[in-house]
Each structure stands twice: as structure tokens, then as C-alpha cells.
Design a protein around this motif. Structure first.
Motif: not given
Length: 354
Positions: A63-64, A85-90, A103-105
Motif C-alpha cells: 500500500g505504501l 505522512k502515509d506511513i503514519n496513516y497506515l 514493514a513500513l519502517n
């Protein structure tokens, strides 16, 4: 001879969108959804269309990467600002499963050497794909280690769904059952229904039946009687977060099974990848426990089963203390003596192999 059978896949990358198997609709309907916007990904994770810690991590990573393809950033600094911004949202979609944040990090770290926005976009996609490819290998290795703990004819109890639907392939707690099927070893699985969302009844039984694995469904409150009457050999579960001392958060009801295993004198195993181990979280008391919509408890299939206005407590997870866990099974082996010392050593082993 290796036996061929179907193992369903939960998440796939398709360049312009992500395809997921909608786990809300199983087993009545096999529906695949196309996630084209980051809001679709957030909703799919939050509403359990995709679930299971590794699958959540994979979906968030894709998604990111998908969202980043549409950034109109003129510099890397602007690109990274949009990315975070999108990392914080997800990250706000589910608070307990540590694979989501891992995964996001990992994606954010993967673009450290990018010299252009276009290169960063490509690197994010490649890293997300790499997470899924690695997860399939990790799950098979977990399965091999776990299978070494069982023998032909064993009867094993599990809860929730820690199988192929929750990962790239094979699963964690269900991986040894797929590998046993491949190798001609007969294991009988007893799956707890897992109220209130019924992941065991809807998902675990469905995917194991697809593969021809011997599985029997029980309700959650039948666990003690089942262990006693069916001579259960062991309990094996997955995990959503493992603290530094070995305390493990998993689907609600897991703690109770650990207490039953102790009472009956049978082993209680946790199967999880290293990405589920959170060494920054010292004990289970530090793990945030998600509380979900009361209607999951007061309704079944859209029909109210409880009085209007009744108070509801609906934690999605509980924490099993490390002293109740016989062993933690990872891709790098099995540990069970001193979790505080052995968990960090597993990561050191990965670095040595790498």
C-alpha cells in the motif's frame, strides 16, 4: 513423493493495484478485491479483509509503495515528507500487530541511498516484493522446525488463523501441517472457532480443507474437554507481537489455551517470524491491546444475540506470559530456555547468515 495440493494466497502485487482475498467473505464466498488507493488498504487492514500479522505487514508495504507511485514530489525531501505522512496513516490501521510497523519502517529505510524520486519509487516496490518473497521462505523454515516437534498420529490444537491466509504461504502455526501433508506424516488438527470473528471456523478450517489436511472444528469453550477426550498432544499458535521477555500477544483466547496446556501437562508452542519479535517492548504489559467494535460480540451474521444497550468488552488479543510458553519456533530455530537472552541471539544468527 511430494504431494501436490492447493495453498491459497492472500495478497498479490499487480503494479497498479493490490489484489487480496477478502477474508470477511470466507468460507461462503471466494472474493478477490482490488485495492487501488491507500484508503482502500487502510480499510482492508482495519476491517479484517486482510488479517494475520505477516499478511498485514505485506499489504501495508504494498500500500505504501502503491501510494508513493503517485507522489508529485520535486525533491527527495518532499518525497520523504509525503512518505512519512502515509506511513503514519497506515500505521493507525491496527495497533497490536508489530509486523505492520516493521514493514513500513523497512520500506522507509530502503530508500536511504536513493538519489532521485523515480529511483525511490522503484526501490519501494522492490522492497515490498522482497518482504513477501522472504516471508514464504521464512514460513517454510518455521514449518520445518515445528514439524520436528511432532510425530505421526499427533493431535494438535490451534486457535485463530496462522496459516497461508495470514502470510505469504504456509503460515506459521499451520505451516507444519502443510509440510506434514507433503511428507506423508498424518497430523490431526483441532481448530478452535475463535469468537467473536470466527477466524478458526471460517478461515483455518477452510484453508486446511483445501489442502486435504485432517481438521476438526470445536467451539472455544470445548477446549478443555477436547484436550482430555481426544488426547491432544500439543497446542500451537501464532503471534502478533512477542515482547523481549517472551510474553506473547495473540488472538483472544490464546492465554486460556496456555493455561489449559499447563494444567494438562502438554507443550504450548508459539510459531512466529523474527519480524513479530519486538525487543523494544520489554514485557507483555507494554503491548497495546486493540479493542474492537462491540457489535462483533452482540451480533452474529448481522443478527443481534444480546440485549440492546448491554456493556461489551471486546479485546482482540490477550497476552500469554512467557512462563507458560514451552518454546517459540522461528525461522532461525527453536528457543525455550531463557527468552530474554535467546530472542536477541536469533537476530544475531540472522546477521551471521546474511
Amino acid at each position: 513423493m511430494t504431494e501436490r495440493f492447493m495453498i491459497p494466497r492472500s495478497v498479490e502485487w499487480n503494479d497498479t493495484h493490490i489484489t487480496i482475498l477478502n477474508q470477511q467473505k470466507l468460507p461462503e464466498e471466494t472474493e478477490y478485491l482490488e485495492l487501488k488507493e491507500i484508503e482502500d488498504v487502510w480499510d482492508a487492514i482495519s476491517t479484517l479483509k486482510v488479517r494475520g500479522a505477516p499478511a498485514i505487514g505485506m499489504t501495508a508495504a504494498y500500500g505504501l509503495a502503491l501510494a508513493a507511485q503517485r507522489y508529485e514530489a520535486s525533491s527527495m525531501a518532499e518525497f520523504k515528507q509525503q512518505l512519512h505522512k502515509d506511513i503514519n496513516y497506515l500505521a493507525s490501521s491496527r495497533p497490536t500487530a508489530v509486523n505492520l510497523f516493521w514493514a513500513l519502517n523497512r520500506l522507509a529505510s530502503s530508500i536511504g541511498d536513493a538519489i532521485s524520486v523515480n529511483e525511490a519509487k522503484t526501490m519501494l516496490v522492490h522492497e515490498a516484493i522482497r518482504i513477501q518473497v522472504e516471508d514464504e521462505d521464512v514460513c517454510r523454515r518455521i514449518g520445518e522446525h515445528a514439524l520436528s516437534l511432532f510425530k505421526d498420529g499427533d493431535r494438535i490444537l490451534t486457535i485463530c488463523n496462522a496459516g497461508s491466509l495470514a502470510t505469504a504461504r504456509y503460515g506459521t502455526a499451520l505451516a507444519p501441517f502443510y509440510l506434514a501433508k507433503e511428507k506423508g506424516v498424518h497430523l490431526q488438527v483441532f481448530a478452535s472457532e475463535t469468537r467473536p470473528v470466527l477466524q478458526g471456523a471460517r478461515l483455518t478450517t477452510w484453508e486446511l480443507m483445501q489442502a486435504g489436511v485432517d481438521v476438526t472444528l470445536i467451539t472455544d469453550n470445548m477446549a478443555a474437554q477436547t484436550i482430555y477426550a481426544k488426547n491432544i498432544s500439543a497446542v500451537i499458535v501464532g503471534a502478533d507481537r512477542i515482547a523481549a521477555n517472551g510474553d506473547t500477544a495473540n488472538k483472544i483466547g490464546t492465554f486460556g489455551l496456555a493455561l489449559l496446556a499447563q494444567s494438562f501437562g502438554i507443550p504450548f508452542y508459539v510459531a512466529a517470524p523474527l519480524s513479530t519479535i519486538d525487543l523494544e517492548t520489554k514485557t507483555g504489559r507494554d503491548i497495546p491491546i486493540e479493542e474492537r467494535n462491540p457489535e462483533e460480540v452482540t451480533h452474529i451474521a448481522g443478527k443481534r444475540i444480546a440485549p440492546e444497550g448491554v456493556e461489551v468488552y471486546n479485546p482482540a488479543f490477550d497476552v500469554t506470559p512467557h512462563e507458560l510458553i514451552t518454546a517459540i519456533i522461528t525461522e532461525n530455530g527453536i528457543i525455550g530456555e531463557n527468552y530474554e537472552a535467546e530472542l536477541p541471539a536469533l537476530f544475531e544468527k540472522s546477521e551471521q547468515v546474511g
